[in-house]
Design a protein around this motif. Structure first.
Motif, mmCIF file in Angstrom:
data_model
loop_
_atom_site.group_PDB
_atom_site.id
_atom_site.type_symbol
_atom_site.label_atom_id
_atom_site.label_comp_id
_atom_site.label_asym_id
_atom_site.label_seq_id
_atom_site.Cartn_x
_atom_site.Cartn_y
_atom_site.Cartn_z
ATOM 1 N N LEU A 58 43.581 40.936 35.282
ATOM 2 C CA LEU A 58 44.549 39.843 35.127
ATOM 3 C C LEU A 58 45.847 40.289 34.940
ATOM 4 O O LEU A 58 46.082 40.905 33.668
ATOM 5 N N VAL A 103 49.257 38.816 33.520
ATOM 6 C CA VAL A 103 49.953 37.542 33.190
ATOM 7 C C VAL A 103 51.358 38.151 32.295
ATOM 8 O O VAL A 103 51.170 38.652 31.271
ATOM 9 N N GLU A 110 53.910 33.723 37.347
ATOM 10 C CA GLU A 110 52.750 33.362 37.607
ATOM 11 C C GLU A 110 51.520 34.243 37.324
ATOM 12 O O GLU A 110 51.803 35.413 37.683
ATOM 13 N N PRO A 111 50.461 33.777 36.788
ATOM 14 C CA PRO A 111 49.353 34.832 36.629
ATOM 15 C C PRO A 111 48.670 35.424 37.949
ATOM 16 O O PRO A 111 48.578 34.657 38.831
ATOM 17 N N ARG A 112 48.351 36.557 38.073
ATOM 18 C CA ARG A 112 47.881 37.272 39.363
ATOM 19 C C ARG A 112 46.666 38.218 38.941
ATOM 20 O O ARG A 112 46.558 38.621 37.934
ATOM 21 N N ALA A 113 45.832 37.826 39.914
ATOM 22 C CA ALA A 113 44.495 38.677 39.722
ATOM 23 C C ALA A 113 44.547 40.047 40.617
ATOM 24 O O ALA A 113 45.012 39.906 41.821
ATOM 25 N N ASN A 153 47.256 35.214 43.859
ATOM 26 C CA ASN A 153 47.795 34.110 42.952
ATOM 27 C C ASN A 153 46.430 33.145 43.029
ATOM 28 O O ASN A 153 45.118 33.473 43.453
ATOM 29 N N HIS A 154 46.518 32.104 42.132
ATOM 30 C CA HIS A 154 45.430 31.417 41.829
ATOM 31 C C HIS A 154 44.972 30.834 43.161
ATOM 32 O O HIS A 154 43.746 30.917 43.110
ATOM 33 N N LYS A 155 45.795 30.260 44.078
ATOM 34 C CA LYS A 155 45.457 29.695 45.113
ATOM 35 C C LYS A 155 44.793 30.556 46.215
ATOM 36 O O LYS A 155 43.782 30.234 46.826
ATOM 37 N N GLN A 156 45.179 31.786 46.175
ATOM 38 C CA GLN A 156 44.580 32.792 47.169
ATOM 39 C C GLN A 156 43.225 33.229 46.360
ATOM 40 O O GLN A 156 42.174 33.547 47.414
ATOM 41 N N LEU A 157 42.857 33.204 45.203
ATOM 42 C CA LEU A 157 41.874 33.609 44.645
ATOM 43 C C LEU A 157 40.583 32.643 44.828
ATOM 44 O O LEU A 157 39.578 33.005 45.216
ATOM 45 N N CYS A 158 41.422 31.459 44.653
ATOM 46 C CA CYS A 158 40.228 30.328 45.001
ATOM 47 C C CYS A 158 39.730 30.284 46.626
ATOM 48 O O CYS A 158 38.789 29.919 46.831
#
Length: 143
Positions: free
Chosen positions: A81, A83, A95-98, A121-126
């Motif tokens: 992660l 951050v 923005e936090p990124r995985a 990013n959060h949306k792409q990970l979801c």
């Protein structure tokens, strides 16, 4: 004693055919074999077990299976992660990124391995998670 001879010659074409059949969907293969056996027992007027359209679909499917040698299998998954702290000069929170690395077994490469790195990013990970959930549900429904 008789000499041990094979009644079917092991040619490159036969070996390729066997490899292709072994890769075929085991659920659909019995239907194809059944059609061929039915034709052999009672030949149709057309002189062929499949229509021209069916032959085209079979050829396309078998060529796709034959060319599927470049498929890769998952060996390992690494992730972290990222951050970053906000910058005083920008005043904006980063923005936090995985970051996900998929280590793949790849027979087509000289070293036998490759990797795929995704920075999400959060949306792409979801979205990725939802897609994986859908795949898992479909696999579970096959049982």
């Amino acid at each position: 004693m008789s000499k041990n001879t094979a009644w079917i010659a092991s040619t490159p074409s036969l070996l390729l055919g066997v490899q292709t059949i072994n890769k075929a969907d085991s659920q659909k293969f019995p239907f194809v074999l059944n059609r061929i056996v039915q034709f052999l027992q009672t030949p149709s007027e057309a002189g062929r077990p499949f229509t021209s359209e069916e032959e085209e679909r079979l050829i396309s499917t078998l060529e796709g299976i034959e060319n599927a040698d470049d498929l890769q299998s998952l060996e390992n998954v690494n992730w972290m992660l990222n951050v970053a702290a906000s910058s005083s000069s920008k005043g904006v929170m980063n923005e936090p990124r995985a970051v996900i690395e998929l280590e793949l077994k790849d027979e087509g490469r000289p070293d036998g391995a490759s990797s795929l790195i995704m920075d999400l990013n959060h949306k792409q990970l979801c979205e990725l998670f939802d897609t994986l959930e859908t795949i898992q549900t479909e696999l579970d429904n096959l049982r």
